[in-house]
Structure formats: C-alpha cells, structure tokens
Design a protein around this motif. Structure first.
Motif, mmCIF file in Angstrom:
data_model
loop_
_atom_site.group_PDB
_atom_site.id
_atom_site.type_symbol
_atom_site.label_atom_id
_atom_site.label_comp_id
_atom_site.label_asym_id
_atom_site.label_seq_id
_atom_site.Cartn_x
_atom_site.Cartn_y
_atom_site.Cartn_z
ATOM 1 N N HIS A 93 0.819 -1.216 0.000
ATOM 2 C CA HIS A 93 0.000 0.000 0.000
ATOM 3 C C HIS A 93 0.855 1.268 0.000
ATOM 4 C CE1 HIS A 93 -2.447 3.242 1.864
ATOM 5 N NE2 HIS A 93 -3.379 2.764 1.043
ATOM 6 N N ASP A 94 1.809 1.331 0.928
ATOM 7 C CA ASP A 94 2.636 2.532 1.049
ATOM 8 C C ASP A 94 3.774 2.571 0.041
ATOM 9 O OD1 ASP A 94 1.016 3.180 3.197
ATOM 10 O OD2 ASP A 94 2.376 2.286 4.668
ATOM 11 N N ARG A 95 4.094 1.411 -0.550
ATOM 12 C CA ARG A 95 5.155 1.315 -1.559
ATOM 13 C C ARG A 95 6.505 1.736 -1.008
ATOM 14 N NH1 ARG A 95 4.075 -2.066 -5.123
ATOM 15 N NH2 ARG A 95 5.450 -1.042 -6.657
ATOM 16 N N VAL A 96 6.835 1.269 0.180
ATOM 17 C CA VAL A 96 8.148 1.539 0.791
ATOM 18 C C VAL A 96 8.848 0.217 1.065
ATOM 19 C CG1 VAL A 96 7.347 3.696 1.842
ATOM 20 C CG2 VAL A 96 7.278 1.582 3.168
ATOM 21 N N SER A 97 10.171 0.258 1.095
ATOM 22 C CA SER A 97 10.965 -0.931 1.393
ATOM 23 C C SER A 97 10.981 -1.188 2.901
ATOM 24 C CB SER A 97 12.391 -0.763 0.874
ATOM 25 O OG SER A 97 12.403 -0.624 -0.534
ATOM 26 N N VAL A 98 11.326 -2.407 3.272
ATOM 27 C CA VAL A 98 11.356 -2.814 4.682
ATOM 28 C C VAL A 98 12.694 -3.476 4.994
ATOM 29 C CG1 VAL A 98 10.260 -4.211 6.476
ATOM 30 C CG2 VAL A 98 8.848 -3.165 4.681
ATOM 31 N N VAL A 99 13.330 -3.056 6.088
ATOM 32 C CA VAL A 99 14.575 -3.673 6.547
ATOM 33 C C VAL A 99 14.256 -4.631 7.691
ATOM 34 C CG1 VAL A 99 16.848 -3.297 7.592
ATOM 35 C CG2 VAL A 99 15.956 -1.660 5.915
ATOM 36 N N LEU A 100 14.685 -5.883 7.550
ATOM 37 C CA LEU A 100 14.481 -6.886 8.600
ATOM 38 C C LEU A 100 15.799 -7.593 8.905
ATOM 39 C CD1 LEU A 100 11.828 -7.439 6.359
ATOM 40 C CD2 LEU A 100 11.001 -8.377 8.504
ATOM 41 N N PHE A 101 15.917 -8.053 10.130
ATOM 42 C CA PHE A 101 17.058 -8.865 10.553
ATOM 43 C C PHE A 101 16.539 -10.277 10.812
ATOM 44 C CE2 PHE A 101 18.023 -4.492 11.753
ATOM 45 C CZ PHE A 101 19.286 -4.324 11.181
ATOM 46 N N PRO A 102 16.690 -11.171 9.831
ATOM 47 C CA PRO A 102 16.039 -12.488 9.936
ATOM 48 C C PRO A 102 16.566 -13.388 11.047
ATOM 49 C CG PRO A 102 17.442 -12.363 7.986
ATOM 50 C CD PRO A 102 17.355 -10.978 8.540
ATOM 51 N N GLU A 103 17.703 -13.041 11.645
ATOM 52 C CA GLU A 103 18.163 -13.835 12.799
ATOM 53 C C GLU A 103 17.236 -13.628 13.997
ATOM 54 O OE1 GLU A 103 22.847 -14.092 12.999
ATOM 55 O OE2 GLU A 103 22.236 -12.132 12.236
ATOM 56 N N GLY A 104 16.539 -12.500 14.023
ATOM 57 C CA GLY A 104 15.582 -12.248 15.093
ATOM 58 C C GLY A 104 16.167 -11.596 16.322
ATOM 59 N N ARG A 105 17.469 -11.723 16.527
ATOM 60 C CA ARG A 105 18.147 -11.091 17.647
ATOM 61 C C ARG A 105 19.629 -10.959 17.315
ATOM 62 N NH1 ARG A 105 20.687 -15.064 20.895
ATOM 63 N NH2 ARG A 105 20.046 -17.196 20.393
ATOM 64 N N ARG A 106 20.358 -10.208 18.120
ATOM 65 C CA ARG A 106 21.773 -9.992 17.859
ATOM 66 C C ARG A 106 22.567 -11.280 18.044
ATOM 67 N NH1 ARG A 106 22.338 -4.453 21.481
ATOM 68 N NH2 ARG A 106 21.156 -3.075 20.088
ATOM 69 N N ASN A 107 23.532 -11.480 17.150
ATOM 70 C CA ASN A 107 24.358 -12.686 17.254
ATOM 71 C C ASN A 107 25.677 -12.424 17.969
ATOM 72 O OD1 ASN A 107 26.245 -11.588 15.402
ATOM 73 N ND2 ASN A 107 25.136 -12.441 13.658
ATOM 74 N N GLY A 108 25.878 -11.212 18.464
ATOM 75 C CA GLY A 108 27.075 -10.897 19.229
ATOM 76 C C GLY A 108 28.325 -10.704 18.397
ATOM 77 N N GLY A 109 28.154 -10.510 17.078
ATOM 78 C CA GLY A 109 29.312 -10.295 16.223
ATOM 79 C C GLY A 109 29.945 -11.573 15.725
ATOM 80 N N SER A 110 29.263 -12.678 15.889
ATOM 81 C CA SER A 110 29.803 -13.961 15.436
ATOM 82 C C SER A 110 29.675 -14.088 13.919
ATOM 83 C CB SER A 110 29.058 -15.119 16.106
ATOM 84 O OG SER A 110 29.436 -16.353 15.548
ATOM 85 N N GLU A 111 30.667 -14.715 13.298
ATOM 86 C CA GLU A 111 30.593 -14.958 11.862
ATOM 87 C C GLU A 111 29.685 -16.144 11.557
ATOM 88 O OE1 GLU A 111 34.616 -15.388 10.652
ATOM 89 O OE2 GLU A 111 34.982 -13.228 10.534
ATOM 90 N N SER A 112 29.359 -16.919 12.572
ATOM 91 C CA SER A 112 28.406 -18.013 12.421
ATOM 92 C C SER A 112 27.023 -17.460 12.740
ATOM 93 C CB SER A 112 28.760 -19.170 13.363
ATOM 94 O OG SER A 112 27.820 -20.212 13.242
#
Length: 260
Positions: free
Chosen positions: A153-172
């Motif tokens: 409807h609004d025609r705007v993009s959305v930013v999501l973080f699919p991990e759901g929470r911070r991974n603490g800077g891990s490369e895994s």
C-alpha cells in the motif's frame, strides 16, 4: 600500571558510548523535526533517510567510525520498487552502517522496547517504522500485517534482521526466521541481502571496547527475484540467503585481517 590502563580503557569505552547516544539522539531529533511536515505530504518514511544522513556524518566526525560499502549499485532496485532488505544482526553498531545504505523510502523493523524510548522511540514511531515483541504471536502477526501494508500500500521498502536477535558479532549466523521470506512470497518484492563483517573487534560490551578510527566493511549482494517464488521454495531460499550472507561476512573479515 595495568590497573590504571584498565581503568583508563573503561573510561574511554563509556565516553565513546555516551558520544554514540548523543549522535543517535541528535539524528533522531532531526528526523522528529521533519516528521510532521513529511506526514502532511504522505512521505513519513523519508524522515528515516533524513535521520540516517545526520547519523552518517556524526558517526564519522564525532565517533570516528566510517563505513566501507561494496555493491551499492544493488540498492538501486529500492529506488524503483519496494524491496525487502535482510542483513545479519550484531550489535548497536548496526545502526551506523544502516545509516549509510538506507534507501530513501524505507522503514525498519525494531524491537518493541525501542518504541518506548524518549526521542528515538518518538521519532521511529512518527516515521512509520515497525516494531515487534519477541515471542509474542499477536505482535508478530501485527508486524507481518504492517510490513505487508508498507510494501503493497505505502510502496516503501522494509529492513528486517532475519536472525531475530543480535548474534554478538559472530561470523556463524543464527538460524534465519521465516517472516521476511514469507513476506517476499506474498508480495513478490525482491530481497536484497546485506552482509556486514564481524564488528566484535570494534565493539564489545563485555570487554568494554568501543574503537575509534574504525571502519565497518559491508557488502550489498545482488537482489533475489521472487516473482516466481512458490511457498514450497521458501526453506531453500532461507538456506541459500543465509549461506550467501555468511560467506560474504567471512570474506569481508578475512580481507580486513589480511590488510592488517
């Protein structure tokens, strides 16, 4: 001597953290000031872009943190159609790199507690950003409906973080949740993956470390078309997108290590 050095390093950490809060508040205030006028012309999400530009300058000039972006040409898709932008989620430094790549008409999904913070929360609400309370099914359903409305409807993009929470800077990376990809299935919006190097060496709350004169390296990957995406293809898409982001994260960190 070691005790004095440790005390000095801790004081520097909290000073840099205060500067970070100052930068975020100033950028939020700029977005907050612009929001009422933008709301009148139905351009509320543009306040996010304004705040991002302020924060980008403050990050470099006040915090001493720069962002090196590879693949910015892939963000051009978000200028012509709504996209779903997904990235790995590490720490509070995420807001600094996000400020450097945020497309003009974009909203961000954030944790519900941010919505209740003074200034930052006020701004993010007025700018039309979306919030979710982890583990709350009603909140997750409301988030999905809001993201669907933003894209269609609004025609705007959305930013999501699919991990759901911070991974603490891990490369895994943590396992990706389904939401962003099911949203792509429902809207056929392209997915733009973003990979950010591990920032653990730059910022760590547990180690009381927040570096100045630092560079965050990131890569925008080619957009993923979803016009022909079927529901049964979603698990494979989740897996391939996670693998692509993780490989790029490792490559970015390795390239940085080789330059030192």
């Amino acid at each position: 001597m070691a005790t004095l050095y440790s005390l000095f390093a801790t004081l520097l950490f909290y000073f840099q953290l205060l500067l970070f809060v100052f930068c975020v508040l100033v950028a939020s205030a700029a977005g907050l000031a612009a929001s009422p006028l933008l709301a009148l012309v139905r351009r509320r999400p543009a306040a996010n872009w304004i705040a991002a530009q302020v924060l980008r300058v403050l990050a470099e000039q006040v915090l001493g943190v720069a962002v090196d972006v590879d693949g910015t040409e892939h963000l051009a898709h978000a200028r012509v159609q709504p996209c779903i932008i997904v990235a790995n989620h590490q720490s509070l430094l995420d807001v600094l790199w996000l400020a450097c790549v945020l497309p003009h008409r974009t909203v961000v999904v954030a944790n519900m507690f941010i919505a209740h913070l003074p200034v930052l929360g006020w701004f993010m609400r007025l700018a039309g950003n979306l919030f979710v309370r982890q583990g709350d099914k009603l909140s997750i359903k409301a988030l999905f409906d809001g993201a669907l409305r933003s894209l269609e409807h609004d025609r705007v993009s959305v930013v999501l973080f699919p991990e759901g929470r911070r991974n603490g800077g891990s490369e895994s990376l943590l396992e990706f949740k389904k939401g962003a990809f099911y949203l792509a299935y429902c809207t056929h919006a392209p997915i733009i993956p973003i990979a950010v190097q591990s920032t653990r060496a730059l910022y760590s709350w547990s180690d009381r470390r927040f570096c100045r004169n630092a560079v965050i390296r990131m890569r925008v990957l080619p957009p993923i078309a979803t016009e022909s995406l079927a529901e049964e293809d979603i698990p494979a898409l989740i897996s391939s997108t996670r693998n692509d982001i993780q490989k790029s994260c490792i490559a970015l960190s390795s390239a940085h290590a080789n330059q030192q």
